[in-house]
Write a protein that holds these residues in place. Structure first.
Motif, short mmCIF file in Angstrom:
data_model
loop_
_atom_site.label_atom_id
_atom_site.label_comp_id
_atom_site.label_asym_id
_atom_site.label_seq_id
_atom_site.Cartn_x
_atom_site.Cartn_y
_atom_site.Cartn_z
N UNK A 263 9.72 -60.92 -33.83
CA UNK A 263 10.38 -61.10 -32.53
C UNK A 263 11.54 -62.08 -32.63
N UNK A 264 11.43 -63.05 -33.53
CA UNK A 264 12.50 -64.04 -33.66
C UNK A 264 13.79 -63.44 -34.22
N UNK A 265 13.69 -62.25 -34.80
CA UNK A 265 14.89 -61.61 -35.36
C UNK A 265 15.67 -60.82 -34.32
N UNK A 266 15.09 -60.62 -33.13
CA UNK A 266 15.74 -59.83 -32.09
C UNK A 266 16.67 -60.72 -31.26
N UNK A 267 17.79 -60.18 -30.85
CA UNK A 267 18.77 -60.94 -30.08
C UNK A 267 18.85 -60.39 -28.65
N UNK A 268 19.07 -61.33 -27.71
CA UNK A 268 19.24 -60.95 -26.29
C UNK A 268 18.06 -60.13 -25.79
N UNK A 269 16.86 -60.56 -26.19
CA UNK A 269 15.64 -59.83 -25.83
C UNK A 269 14.62 -60.82 -25.28
N UNK A 270 14.09 -60.54 -24.10
CA UNK A 270 13.10 -61.40 -23.45
C UNK A 270 11.70 -60.86 -23.75
N UNK A 271 10.83 -61.73 -24.20
CA UNK A 271 9.44 -61.36 -24.49
C UNK A 271 8.57 -61.85 -23.35
N UNK A 272 7.78 -60.96 -22.79
CA UNK A 272 6.99 -61.28 -21.60
C UNK A 272 5.51 -60.97 -21.85
N UNK A 273 4.65 -61.94 -21.52
CA UNK A 273 3.20 -61.76 -21.70
C UNK A 273 2.66 -60.76 -20.69
N UNK A 274 1.70 -59.96 -21.19
CA UNK A 274 1.04 -58.97 -20.34
C UNK A 274 -0.46 -59.07 -20.58
N UNK A 275 -1.23 -58.51 -19.69
CA UNK A 275 -2.68 -58.70 -19.78
C UNK A 275 -3.31 -57.99 -20.97
N UNK A 276 -2.61 -56.99 -21.52
CA UNK A 276 -3.23 -56.21 -22.61
C UNK A 276 -2.16 -55.39 -23.31
N UNK A 277 -2.37 -55.13 -24.59
CA UNK A 277 -1.40 -54.34 -25.35
C UNK A 277 -1.30 -52.91 -24.80
N UNK A 278 -2.45 -52.29 -24.53
CA UNK A 278 -2.42 -50.91 -24.05
C UNK A 278 -1.84 -50.83 -22.64
N UNK A 279 -2.13 -51.83 -21.80
CA UNK A 279 -1.54 -51.85 -20.46
C UNK A 279 -0.03 -52.00 -20.54
N UNK A 280 0.45 -52.76 -21.52
CA UNK A 280 1.89 -52.89 -21.72
C UNK A 280 2.50 -51.54 -22.09
N UNK A 281 1.79 -50.79 -22.94
CA UNK A 281 2.26 -49.45 -23.30
C UNK A 281 2.28 -48.54 -22.08
N UNK A 282 1.25 -48.62 -21.26
CA UNK A 282 1.19 -47.78 -20.06
C UNK A 282 2.33 -48.13 -19.09
N UNK A 283 2.69 -49.40 -19.05
CA UNK A 283 3.79 -49.83 -18.17
C UNK A 283 5.10 -49.15 -18.57
N UNK A 284 5.32 -49.00 -19.88
CA UNK A 284 6.54 -48.32 -20.33
C UNK A 284 6.61 -46.91 -19.78
N UNK A 285 5.49 -46.23 -19.85
CA UNK A 285 5.47 -44.85 -19.34
C UNK A 285 5.74 -44.81 -17.84
#
Length: 706
Positions: free
Chosen positions: A219-241
């Motif tokens: 993540x430290x190699x990415x530029x102009x990108x905000x990292x945001x905590x979510x309750x779960x990895x799979x829920x984060x994936x579902x949010x994208x959809x």
């Protein structure tokens, strides 16, 4: 072609159906065996498992199949069979459990989360109807078990990258629940998105805080990108959809990508490639575990506010021979500056020494809570069997065909990997000092202390994965002088594994006499070496040349090699002394044994006690060989130091023909192992081809070692 393809696919479908039918028939037989074992007798026959895997690998190779593919497939089948038998024993010990026709298993997150994958892996062999139910938080999940809304919960307790999960420990202390199982889940974090887009287009990434922490370097190699905590990895994936935003991404499993119709932008983005999470299975009541099943027991205790109170408590485990596998501390609620201690140890509450040990522990503590005993997944006894190496399968008959001379064969017998007759190996096997009193007296005047037998009489043993360097069994390290290509290093790794080698060596940064010679592939080569080691389950050894490279190389390499030219590079020695990685220190070409040990002292003095010495030949007036292999250094060094010592005959000889004889001589002389160079086509090697063994010669060498 278009007409032939459907026909071939139909044939494949028929074969696959037969495989499933055969697995079902096998499972039925396993169920019958489990019922018989529930009545008594041994649970597991590791030798039979090894025989089975060895036989199947040989049959597969004879049929033209990849032996590692066959081993991996049947290792999974055998492990599943063992779990099925353990389930039968658990039912026999716990009648209420056996009466359950359907169960509800709680996990934190959504479908496709690592917790759900771990739950499916753990409860799959049970053969009851399982309903998996996701919860938003650990607390809600555990409260559901407590209140009867679920029968079990999968609680992540620690991760090999991010460490302990504090909230899990705090909840176990607060709630009246029991531990009845554990599971280990491989975590392979991927970066997911709606479509395949350049990483530079990603502006926001969602994931669970633990996953974000485990992928911090990527993540430290990415530029102009905000990292945001979510309750779960799979829920984060579902949010994208749900959001349908191409600038968003999520860190989750590949399973989550398939489940929610997402694309994988990047695989393996965790800081550590070997990334695992350990889960505990939580229930309302403890379960009894058959004594034949390797077990762990977990407890929580608080010590009295007295000097040495924690030491006294831990000494109880030692007194009752209870091997501790985990120690964690957390603040004691409502009691500032006091702590609760969480301990896992190997043992079963049904065993007399465990029960007696816990009674004694209760007398030494102010508070003790026993969470329960459960079948272990991480102890040595619980690990799956492996097929025997090819050389072990061929036995001594192969040695007779290898053309080994009678004298060399005698040396080889003396260097037996199992029970050597050499005095040095007997001393190592019994953990005794090899130094006579006169040598111990002389050590008082030496410039080194930490490496000295006067400091530590017993031989130091260094564990690298499942390999122990410095024990009674010599270790074989082999691989190419230089990592040249993916195909080359994978071929070398495959052969080393097949023939029973223990570690894979490979040069990525090459210190060459000529500035025009091949200098190695650098970090690209290290990536290839790491992939090869991980693919075939071999720890990797590679040289580090500059202090600035130590930290980065240590992230991927299991052993850091200090080459002969750098033996007295004191800045480099200090830097490897500050990292938690075993160091293989080669003897300098013009160095005395005392100078060699003094160089090792630099590493130990800066904190790293994991040093392996390596004799690789010294410069003399002799020109027939590249260097003169000083085999006398083995017994001399073993008298002076407790550190393990290996021998590199390849660099000493400089010519492959003499390497096998010097390998056997080194082992006969008491070396803890050898490191040899191999190459699929030595004549085309980019460095040191004349000293590399081709695959046929390496096979003969391995077959000549009993």
């Amino acid at each position: 072609m278009s007409q032939e393809l459907p026909k071939l696919r139909r044939q494949l479908d028929e074969i696959d159906a037969k495989i499933v039918d055969a697995l079902a028939a096998r499972d039925a037989l396993i169920a019958g065996i489990g019922e018989l074992k529930a009545a008594g007798g041994g649970l597991r026959d590791v030798q039979r498992e090894e025989d089975l895997l060895t036989r199947l690998v040989e049959r597969g190779r004879a049929a033209g199949l990849d032996g590692f593919y066959v081993a991996r497939l049947f290792r999974e089948i055998v492990e599943h069979s063992l779990r099925r038998q353990q389930e039968h024993l658990a039912d026999a010990q716990n009648p209420d459990r056996k009466a359950q026709a359907a169960i509800v298993v709680a996990y934190q997150g959504a479908e496709g989360s690592y917790s759900q994958l771990a739950a499916a892996r753990h409860f799959g062999p049970r053969h009851v109807e399982v309903a998996y139910k996701g919860f938003n938080t650990f607390a809600e999940m555990l409260e559901a078990v407590r209140d009867g809304g679920a029968d079990y919960a999968m609680l992540p307790i620690e991760n090999t990258t991010a460490g302990s999960i504090n909230e899990a420990y705090d909840l176990l202390a607060r709630l009246k629940l029991a531990l009845v199982g554990e599971e280990v889940q491989r975590v392979d974090h991927c970066l997911l998105a709606l479509e395949v887009v350049p990483l530079s287009h990603i502006r926001r990434i969602y994931s669970h805080p633990q996953a974000i922490q485990q992928c911090s370097e990527f993540l430290s190699t990415l530029r102009d990108c905000h990292v945001e905590s979510f309750t779960d990895t799979a829920l984060a994936a579902r949010k994208l959809r749900e959001d349908q935003d191409l600038s968003q991404a999520a860190i989750a499993s590949e399973q989550a990508a398939r489940l929610y119709g997402l694309q994988v932008l990047r695989r393996g983005i965790a800081n550590q490639k070997e990334n695992f999470t350990r889960f505990v299975v939580v229930a309302r009541e403890p379960a009894r575990v058959d004594p034949r099943i390797p077990c762990k027991t977990s407890v929580i205790f608080a010590t009295r506010h007295e000097e040495g109170a924690l030491l006294k408590a831990l000494n109880v485990l030692h007194a009752y021979k209870l091997n501790m596998t985990k120690l964690e501390s957390r603040p004691r609620p409502n009691t500032p500056w006091e702590y609760l201690f969480y301990v896992d140890f190997e043992g079963n509450l049904a065993e007399a020494n465990v029960a007696a040990g816990l009674r004694e522990l209760a007398s030494q503590t102010g508070y003790l809570k026993v969470l329960g005993s459960y079948a272990a997944r991480t102890t040595k006894e619980a690990q799956p069997a492996e097929p025997r190496p090819a050389v072990a399968r061929r036995g001594k008959a192969a040695a007779a065909q290898s053309g080994v001379a009678a004298g060399a064969s005698a040396l080889s017998q003396a260097a037996s990997r199992d029970d050597s007759d050499s005095a040095a190996h007997r001393a190592a096997a019994h953990g005794k000092a090899a130094a006579p009193p006169i040598v111990l007296q002389s050590l008082e005047k030496k410039p080194y202390r930490l490496v000295s037998r006067a400091q530590r009489a017993e031989d130091t043993q260094i564990r690298i994965g499942n390999v122990i360097v410095g024990g009674p069994k010599p270790v074989i390290i082999a691989g190419p002088c230089s990592v040249e290509s993916r195909e080359q290093v994978l071929a070398c790794a495959r052969l080393v594994k097949e023939l029973g080698g223990h570690m894979l060596r490979g040069g990525c940064f090459k210190p060459r006499t000529s500035p025009y010679a091949f200098q190695g592939l650098g970090y690209e080569g290290l990536d290839l070496l790491e992939e090869a080691g991980r693919t075939f389950g071999l720890p990797i050894v590679t040289e580090v040349m500059h202090p600035a490279d130590v930290e980065r190389v240590a992230r991927q390499a299991d052993v850091l090699q200090i080459g002969a030219r750098n033996m007295q590079n004191f800045s480099l020695l200090k830097e490897v002394g500050r990292v938690d990685r075993p160091v293989l220190l080669k003897r300098g070409m013009m160095a005395s044994i005392d100078e060699w040990l003094s160089a090792a002292e630099y590493v130990l003095a800066h904190g790293n006690q994991q040093v392996i010495l390596c004799e690789r030949g010294i410069r003399t007036f002799e020109t027939a060989t590249r260097s003169t292999l000083d085999l006398s250094a083995i017994p001399v060094a073993r008298e002076l130091t407790h550190l393990p010592i290996l021998v590199d005959p390849s660099h000493a000889c400089g010519t492959w023909r003499w390497v096998p004889a010097m390998t056997r001589a080194a082992l006969a002389g008491g070396a803890h192992g050898v490191m040899v160079e191999i190459h699929p086509e030595p004549a085309k090697a980019l460095s040191d081809g004349p000293q590399a063994l081709d695959f046929a010669v390496f096979r003969e060498l391995m077959e000549s070692l009993p």
